[in-house]
Design an enzyme around this catalytic site. Structure first.
Site, PDB file in Angstrom:
ATOM      1  CD  GLU A  62       0.094  -8.082   0.934  1.00  0.00           C
ATOM      2  OE1 GLU A  62       1.249  -7.848   1.295  1.00  0.00           O
ATOM      3  OE2 GLU A  62      -0.694  -7.202   0.562  1.00  0.00           O
TER       4      GLU A  62
ATOM      5  CD  GLU B 209      -6.269  -5.538   1.753  1.00  0.00           C
ATOM      6  OE1 GLU B 209      -5.448  -4.820   1.163  1.00  0.00           O
ATOM      7  OE2 GLU B 209      -5.940  -6.423   2.555  1.00  0.00           O
TER       8      GLU B 209
HETATM    9  C1  XIL Z   1      -1.943  -0.409   3.901  1.00  0.00           C
HETATM   10  C2  XIL Z   1      -2.563   0.737   4.663  1.00  0.00           C
HETATM   11  O1  XIL Z   1      -3.711   1.188   4.002  1.00  0.00           O
HETATM   12  C3  XIL Z   1      -1.553   1.850   4.801  1.00  0.00           C
HETATM   13  O2  XIL Z   1      -2.057   2.889   5.633  1.00  0.00           O
HETATM   14  C4  XIL Z   1      -0.253   1.316   5.388  1.00  0.00           C
HETATM   15  O3  XIL Z   1       0.719   2.328   5.416  1.00  0.00           O
HETATM   16  C5  XIL Z   1       0.257   0.146   4.578  1.00  0.00           C
HETATM   17  O4  XIL Z   1      -0.751  -0.837   4.503  1.00  0.00           O
HETATM   18  N1  XIL Z   1      -2.529  -4.873   1.480  1.00  0.00           N
HETATM   19  C6  XIL Z   1      -2.967  -5.024   2.773  1.00  0.00           C
HETATM   20  C7  XIL Z   1      -3.226  -3.833   3.603  1.00  0.00           C
HETATM   21  O5  XIL Z   1      -3.245  -6.158   3.193  1.00  0.00           O
HETATM   22  O6  XIL Z   1      -2.984  -4.078   4.961  1.00  0.00           O
HETATM   23  C8  XIL Z   1      -2.425  -2.642   3.140  1.00  0.00           C
HETATM   24  O7  XIL Z   1      -2.831  -1.505   3.882  1.00  0.00           O
HETATM   25  C9  XIL Z   1      -2.625  -2.432   1.664  1.00  0.00           C
HETATM   26  C10 XIL Z   1      -2.156  -3.626   0.881  1.00  0.00           C
END
Ligand code: XIL
Length: 567
Positions: free
Chosen positions: A326, A434
């Site tokens: 990100e 994701e």
């Molecule tokens: C999220 C997790 O799923 C949650 O449990 C946590 O509270 C916040 O992070 N982008 C990403 C992930 O790269 O690491 C994030 O995961 C979701 C968005």
């Protein structure tokens, strides 16, 4: 023929319904003032568990627990409905009423016959002063008796809560036979040479205490259906380096061991990000302040040490990493103003890849971001340009991760596939890291919404299958009720995953499996001639007799050694 008939039978699964919970203890049969056992761990001190009237409704009774020190909670002996044993159930639920906020650190602890069912940080901060239903998995507890002992409660030094309506629920029909390889997702993805991945996190539902329980449905759903696993939180900066220079690998190690036991690959997520940074970095809640006034050199040293230590620790075992996560702004118009960018400048990205590569030269290194799935969008093109710059600077980068947190029915798959293909031209992988496909609240539980969502999962899998530079598709969460999307959108969106409550397979599960199975069985890649918006190279397409085919041809062709159907 035989095989076709078999599949018809196997794959036409209907919608399954979960059973209703059966209350096995509501404390109404006890006289007010009755004291229950208190279970103590680690030599914990006492508390008091007394049947009293319900704090909200004095006509009812509930169990009130109080303690002023750690490691004690109520212990009860409960009786199951006649003729059943624990093995018949898949979930336990109870109502919890907290009188006040506990200390910051607290753990929900549930044990059956002294075996831990759930033990994890208790994250339900919002329910003080009201009754809230809590539900936990109850799989894999073999018991042939009709009674069992349960201890349950919040491990806190300031216990003051009520428990009521302890209920068990019969195992749901999950819609497929999880013990039959041919019905699992993993079998077919593997048969196509692809990775189908899943993220799990201890904070979601105490997964770490369930890894040893083979029959636990969360665990079993994971290792039967996926050949890749990602730690949802446990490999992030704050988890691995909670104090400067002091690394805490226990949770992440356990997941890596688990993956090895089950023949699964591990994606490491993530080495450098603005979010979930440890407090000692003092970067503020949005990861953009430099509260400790670090110099550029100090921050480079911190990042280098973190990346080098973590990647070296998992060298050869974690074969791919999200090195930088990100790094683009929300809309993609600029670089994100993270502490890394503000103090070091864009070169932090280049350096992070170099350090990761030095620590494990065989690891496959990804740059990862969200809302960059489509070619021709601001962020999609910004990520491409960044990757292109890194490649031209000979930075050791091997791929781009598209997070793919999307809303059902919104992705333009032609633009997504074009994106994947242009990364191939740069010599880079492009994977889905994701995936979740959220549905708006008004559409929750609707078959039409679930079908639309299933189509999106299917299309992503087809892109994965058609493109050799797309080896992985990772889903972000194992079942709808524990998806991060619910919290992220304040509950206005949800149901983004392929399993619903109790790990029941949704249409998206079946469509994904269809994509892999059909591909494997036909050995044919199906394309539409205008898939990338341009005319395909007919000079290289031959029909099955070896004759060249021209524009307008429909049917099976061979091109560059691959089979296609032109429709
Ligand atoms: C999220 C997790 O799923 C949650 O449990 C946590 O509270 C916040 O992070 N982008 C990403 C992930 O790269 O690491 C994030 O995961 C979701 C968005």
């Amino acid at each position: 023929m035989k095989i076709k008939l078999l599949f018809l039978g196997l794959f036409c699964a209907g919608i399954s319904h979960a059973a209703e919970p059966v209350v096995i203890e509501d404390f109404e049969s006890y006289a007010a003032g009755t004291e229950m056992n208190v279970f103590r761990i680690y030599g914990g001190s006492a508390g008091q568990a007394v049947v009293e009237s319900d704090p909200k409704d004095s006509g009812n009774k509930a169990l009130h627990f109080t303690t002023s020190s750690w490691n004690a909670f109520p212990q009860l002996t409960l009786t199951l409905p006649a003729g059943t044993t624990l093995a018949d159930y898949s979930a336990i639920s109870f109502d919890l009423y907290r009188m006040s906020d506990d200390e910051d650190y607290k753990v929900m602890d549930i044990r059956i016959d002294s075996k831990i069912l759930f033990q994890s940080t208790y994250v339900h901060h919002a329910d003080t002063g009201k009754w809230t239903n809590k539900k936990y998995d109850l799989n894999g507890f073999d018991s042939d008796g009709s009674t069992f002992t349960i201890s349950l409660g919040v491990n806190t030094p300031a216990g003051n809560y009520y428990i009521d309506n302890i209920a068990v629920k019969k195992a749901a029909d999950i819609g497929y036979d999880i013990d039959d390889d041919l019905q699992t997702l993993r079998y077919w993805a593997e048969a196509c040479g692809k990775k189908i991945g899943m993220s799990v996190s201890n904070t979601d539902n105490g997964f770490w205490s369930l890894m040893d329980i083979d029959n636990n449905m969360m665990n079993k759903t994971l290792y039967r259906n996926f050949n890749m696993v990602v730690a949802g939180n446990e490999m992030k900066f704050d988890a691995l380096e909670p104090a400067q220079g002091e690394f805490s690998f226990a949770n992440a190690d356990r997941l890596v061991e688990y993956a090895e036991q089950h023949g699964m690959a591990v994606r490491g997520h993530t080495l450098c990000w603005h979010s979930q940074l440890p407090g000692w970095l003092n970067a503020g809640s949005d990861g953009s302040t430099n509260g400790n006034n670090y110099t550029k050199q100090q921050l480079l040293d911190i990042l280098k040490n973190h990346i080098t230590t973590v990647v070296s620790h998992y060298k050869g075992r974690v074969k791919e990493w999200d090195v930088v996560n990100e790094m683009l702004s929300n809309g993609g118009g600029s670089m994100r103003g993270s502490i890394w960018y503000k103090v070091i400048g864009e070169a932090y990205i280049d350096s992070a890849f170099v350090w990761a590569h030095r620590a494990d030269p065989d690891a496959i290194l990804y740059i990862n971001d969200y809302s960059a799935e489509e070619m021709g969008t601001t962020k999609g093109d910004a990520l491409y340009n960044l990757a292109k710059r890194l490649v031209s600077r000979k930075v050791p980068i091997h791929g781009v991760g598209l997070q793919t947190h999307v809303t059902a029915g919104k992705l333009d798959f032609t633009k997504v596939e074009n994106n994947v293909k242009r990364y191939a031209e740069l010599g880079l992988n492009c994977i889905f890291t994701e995936v979740d496909v959220k549905i708006s609240k008004s559409q929750f539980g609707k078959e039409s919404a679930w079908q639309l969502q299933a189509g999106d999962y299917y299309n992503l899998a087809l892109i994965q299958l058609r493109n050799a530079n797309c080896p992985n598709l990772v889903i972000w969460g194992i079942a709808d009720p524990i998806s991060w999307i619910i919290g992220e959108t304040g509950g206005s969106y949800g149901e983004p995953l392929i399993f619903s409550d109790e790990y029941v397979a949704k249409p998206a599960f079946f469509k994904l499996r269809d994509a892999y199975r059909q591909y494997r069985e036909s050995g044919i890649e199906s394309i539409t001639p205008d898939i990338d918006g341009s005319t395909p190279d007919y000079s290289r397409m031959y029909d099955l007799t070896g004759r060249k085919v021209g524009p307008g041809y429909k049917g099976l062709v061979i091109s560059n050694g691959r089979k296609f159907i032109l429709r």
